[in-house]
Design a protein around this motif. Structure first.
Motif, PDB file in Angstrom:
ATOM      1  N   ALA A  91      37.905  43.760  39.320  1.00 28.78           N
ATOM      2  CA  ALA A  91      36.944  44.541  40.109  1.00 28.78           C
ATOM      3  C   ALA A  91      35.530  44.388  39.572  1.00 28.78           C
ATOM      4  CB  ALA A  91      37.364  46.012  40.099  1.00 28.78           C
ATOM      5  N   ASP A  92      34.609  44.183  40.501  1.00 29.80           N
ATOM      6  CA  ASP A  92      33.203  44.032  40.141  1.00 29.80           C
ATOM      7  C   ASP A  92      32.379  44.395  41.374  1.00 29.80           C
ATOM      8  OD1 ASP A  92      31.280  42.278  38.040  1.00 29.80           O
ATOM      9  OD2 ASP A  92      30.585  42.342  40.132  1.00 29.80           O
ATOM     10  N   PRO A  93      31.302  45.186  41.205  1.00 31.33           N
ATOM     11  CA  PRO A  93      30.526  45.579  42.399  1.00 31.33           C
ATOM     12  C   PRO A  93      29.973  44.385  43.179  1.00 31.33           C
ATOM     13  CG  PRO A  93      29.469  46.343  40.359  1.00 31.33           C
ATOM     14  CD  PRO A  93      30.833  45.868  39.985  1.00 31.33           C
ATOM     15  N   ALA A  94      29.588  43.326  42.459  1.00 32.89           N
ATOM     16  CA  ALA A  94      29.013  42.166  43.152  1.00 32.89           C
ATOM     17  C   ALA A  94      30.075  41.449  43.976  1.00 32.89           C
ATOM     18  CB  ALA A  94      28.390  41.212  42.138  1.00 32.89           C
ATOM     19  N   ILE A  95      31.289  41.381  43.419  1.00 31.91           N
ATOM     20  CA  ILE A  95      32.389  40.741  44.159  1.00 31.91           C
ATOM     21  C   ILE A  95      32.754  41.587  45.381  1.00 31.91           C
ATOM     22  CG2 ILE A  95      34.825  40.050  44.025  1.00 31.91           C
ATOM     23  CD1 ILE A  95      34.314  39.195  41.144  1.00 31.91           C
ATOM     24  N   ALA A  96      32.729  42.911  45.196  1.00 30.95           N
ATOM     25  CA  ALA A  96      33.001  43.794  46.343  1.00 30.95           C
ATOM     26  C   ALA A  96      31.977  43.554  47.450  1.00 30.95           C
ATOM     27  CB  ALA A  96      32.979  45.250  45.894  1.00 30.95           C
ATOM     28  N   SER A  97      30.700  43.420  47.074  1.00 27.98           N
ATOM     29  CA  SER A  97      29.661  43.131  48.065  1.00 27.98           C
ATOM     30  C   SER A  97      29.934  41.811  48.774  1.00 27.98           C
ATOM     31  CB  SER A  97      28.281  43.030  47.402  1.00 27.98           C
ATOM     32  OG  SER A  97      27.882  44.253  46.887  1.00 27.98           O
ATOM     33  N   ALA A  98      30.260  40.786  47.973  1.00 27.38           N
ATOM     34  CA  ALA A  98      30.499  39.461  48.546  1.00 27.38           C
ATOM     35  C   ALA A  98      31.673  39.497  49.516  1.00 27.38           C
ATOM     36  CB  ALA A  98      30.750  38.449  47.427  1.00 27.38           C
ATOM     37  N   LEU A  99      32.720  40.220  49.148  1.00 26.58           N
ATOM     38  CA  LEU A  99      33.886  40.314  50.042  1.00 26.58           C
ATOM     39  C   LEU A  99      33.564  41.125  51.288  1.00 26.58           C
ATOM     40  CD1 LEU A  99      36.810  40.700  47.486  1.00 26.58           C
ATOM     41  CD2 LEU A  99      36.476  38.829  49.131  1.00 26.58           C
TER      42      LEU A  99
ATOM     43  N   GLY B 290      24.861  49.687  39.864  1.00 25.28           N
ATOM     44  CA  GLY B 290      24.734  48.644  38.854  1.00 25.28           C
ATOM     45  C   GLY B 290      23.705  47.586  39.198  1.00 25.28           C
ATOM     46  N   ASP B 291      23.745  46.548  38.401  1.00 28.24           N
ATOM     47  CA  ASP B 291      22.732  45.500  38.411  1.00 28.24           C
ATOM     48  C   ASP B 291      22.845  44.641  39.677  1.00 28.24           C
ATOM     49  OD1 ASP B 291      20.745  43.888  37.652  1.00 28.24           O
ATOM     50  OD2 ASP B 291      21.709  43.129  35.820  1.00 28.24           O
ATOM     51  N   ALA B 296      21.355  37.726  36.486  1.00 27.68           N
ATOM     52  CA  ALA B 296      22.229  38.495  35.597  1.00 27.68           C
ATOM     53  C   ALA B 296      23.650  38.540  36.145  1.00 27.68           C
ATOM     54  CB  ALA B 296      21.678  39.910  35.428  1.00 27.68           C
ATOM     55  N   VAL B 297      23.776  38.769  37.480  1.00 26.99           N
ATOM     56  CA  VAL B 297      25.103  38.862  38.090  1.00 26.99           C
ATOM     57  C   VAL B 297      25.824  37.513  37.976  1.00 26.99           C
ATOM     58  CG1 VAL B 297      26.347  39.175  40.263  1.00 26.99           C
ATOM     59  CG2 VAL B 297      24.485  40.731  39.667  1.00 26.99           C
ATOM     60  N   ALA B 298      25.100  36.430  38.259  1.00 27.98           N
ATOM     61  CA  ALA B 298      25.716  35.096  38.219  1.00 27.98           C
ATOM     62  C   ALA B 298      26.214  34.772  36.819  1.00 27.98           C
ATOM     63  CB  ALA B 298      24.722  34.047  38.697  1.00 27.98           C
ATOM     64  N   SER B 299      25.422  35.112  35.791  1.00 29.46           N
ATOM     65  CA  SER B 299      25.863  34.771  34.444  1.00 29.46           C
ATOM     66  C   SER B 299      27.039  35.648  34.005  1.00 29.46           C
ATOM     67  CB  SER B 299      24.696  34.837  33.452  1.00 29.46           C
ATOM     68  OG  SER B 299      24.265  36.168  33.324  1.00 29.46           O
TER      69      SER B 299
END
Lengths: 147, 380
Positions: A91-99, B290-291, B296-299
């Motif tokens: 789980a990761d907020p960025a992955i949730a956004s991407a999905l 969060g960020d 930052a997210v990519a790394s």
């Protein structure tokens, strides 16, 4: 609006109004004078309305559709393998956004496919959604360029 | 600020208004489902010609009269309703014809009206007739007394509310001088024949070829026996709109001018004596915590996803956050302008709403007591 001249031409029984209305209707039907561009967004309701509109213009009024423009299209969804990798990732907020955007873009692609099938040979262009929401002169120039 | 659920607790009529493309039909259906889940007998009246709502409700098709959402469909979706959910799709022409059938004093008058050219244009024209018949249908359902609440989905309106003006426009016409002149004994044509007006009209007809006036006159004659009843109906509908149990719900999406649009609509509704139940902001993009700096997210994700996919994910995240922030700003402006009015937000579902469970999830956001906060997207 486009059907009004034909209506008037039918209601009037001869005379100047009939002649005038028939002439306006003929100009609207003539592709040398009039180009019809249908504009839609890739959503179910808008696609339904565009398909209905295209049928009404073509079948009822004998008009030719020049092209269809679909506005506010999201970036293409991920390939299946990539989407699977994202679903399997921790789980990761960025992955949730991407999905989330992947699901939204997939739904859009389904509507685009439906619209493409319905308009057949009419050229269809898409315009990308502007995430920054800018709608000034520069944005207009960019849109004009891509059209 | 009270929650929407409290504002609608004693409502008998809920009218959803707002511009097109904001999901008004979905919100109407979700409100209906939510109220039915809370024990009320609800009829949802929609104007959406798409099959989507019928599909979502598990109905073969929506008729011009309410059909009940079956126990089997609800069970299959794992939904238990303490009340009842009924749905119908307004057929403007059908409703208009039924109204004539009800109000006509005899069969001959009825047939004469239904066959009249002006009536046929009037009852099928898109503008106006839908609003009028929606009001007529609402009145019919309210007087039937079969439902605790009727939720009405209306035609798109950005800053004018045609359905509010329709009863008055009709009354104005019926009681106006034009109709009386055309209906006067001896009839319009005979009275003005030989006068300057008559000569001018005859000439106009010959030159233009338009004899619409004859059709209008024939229409008014055929309908003259119904005028009183039509007028009474229009007055009753008007009274219903400002009745104590009637609430409007303004539906919008979080876009740039939504605060001004909603405020303008609310102004018109208040002016017309309609109570405002609340504002619903549909399709709010989820804001993650969060960020969101793409580098930052990519790394952070590179080890798990590889550089290329991590880069794409970082970009998508930044893009969605951009949409969510813009939505947040629009919501703030709206909340400031509509201070004191219950405000509910519904998260964008990232696609179309296709089933009862999705509708129920929306209804929970609409009617939860806390008011729905915008939450991070659920990872599936």
């Amino acid at each position: 609006v486009l059907s009004a001249p034909s209506h008037y031409a039918r209601v009037a029984h001869g005379g100047a109004v009939q002649r005038q209305a028939a002439a306006v209707a003929a100009t609207l039907r003539d592709p040398r004078h009039t180009a019809i561009v249908l504009v839609a967004t890739p959503e179910e309701l808008a696609v339904n309305e565009t398909i209905d509109l295209q049928r009404a213009l073509a079948d009822d009024l004998g008009m030719t559709i020049e092209r269809v423009v679909v506005n506010r299209v999201l970036p293409a969804p991920f390939a299946d393998a990539e989407a699977a990798a994202l679903q399997a990732a921790p789980a990761d907020p960025a992955i949730a956004s991407a999905l989330w955007l992947h699901r939204a873009a997939s739904a859009q692609q389904r509507q685009l496919t439906r619209l493409r099938a319905a308009v057949g040979a009419v050229p269809l262009r898409t315009l990308a959604l502007r995430f920054d929401g800018l709608d000034g002169a520069d944005a207009l120039r960019a849109i004009a360029e891509s059209l | 600020v009270t929650a929407l659920t409290e504002a609608l607790a004693d409502a008998t009529v809920v009218i959803c208004v707002g511009p097109g493309g904001v999901g008004k039909t979905t919100v109407s259906a979700a409100l209906g489902l939510g109220l039915a889940a809370r024990g009320r007998r609800v009829a949802v009246v929609t104007i959406d010609p798409a099959r989507r709502l019928a599909d979502a409700l598990g109905l073969d098709r929506l008729e011009n009269h309410p059909t009940r959402v079956g126990a089997q469909t609800l069970d299959a979706a794992g939904i238990e309703l303490r009340g009842e959910l009924w749905a119908m799709m307004l057929d403007a022409k059908r409703t208009f014809d039924e109204l004539v059938e009800t109000l006509a004093p005899d069969a001959r008058t009825r047939d004469e009206i239904l066959a009249n050219r002006v009536y046929q244009e009037l009852s099928t024209a898109v503008g106006g007739s839908q609003e009028y018949t929606a009001m007529a249908k609402l009145h019919e359902l309210v007087t039937q007394d079969r439902f605790d609440v009727i939720v009405l989905d209306t035609a798109p309106s950005r800053n004018t509310i045609d359905f509010l003006e329709t009863p008055e426009r009709l009354l104005g016409f019926l009681e106006g001088r034009a109709a009386h002149a055309l209906l006067a004994p001896g009839a319009f044509g005979a009275r003005v024949a030989g006068t300057g007006t008559g000569v001018a009209l005859t000439l106009l007809r010959r030159v233009t070829g338009v004899d619409l006036l004859d059709d209008v006159q024939a229409f008014l004659h055929a309908t003259s026996g119904l005028m009183g009843a039509f007028g009474d109906r229009a007055r009753a509908v008007r009274a219903l709109l400002s009745a104590p149990g009637t609430r409007s719900v303004l539906v919008t999406a979080p876009r740039t001018a939504c605060d001004r649009e909603v405020a303008a609509l609310a102004g018109r509704l208040t002016e017309a004596g309609m109570a405002i139940g609340g504002v619903v902001v549909n399709r709010v993009h989820p804001l993650a915590s969060g960020d969101d700096d793409p580098i930052a997210v990519a790394s952070r994700l590179e080890a798990t996803l590889g550089a290329s996919l991590a880069g794409q994910v970082a970009r998508r995240h930044a893009e969605l956050q951009q949409l969510a922030r813009r939505d947040g700003q629009a919501l703030e402006r709206l909340a400031a302008r509509m201070a004191g009015v219950p405000l509910a937000t519904v998260a964008d579902t990232a696609g179309d709403v296709h089933d009862l469970r999705a509708l129920l999830a929306i209804s929970e956001q609409l009617l939860s007591r806390a008011g729905a906060a915008t939450s991070a997207p659920a990872q599936e």
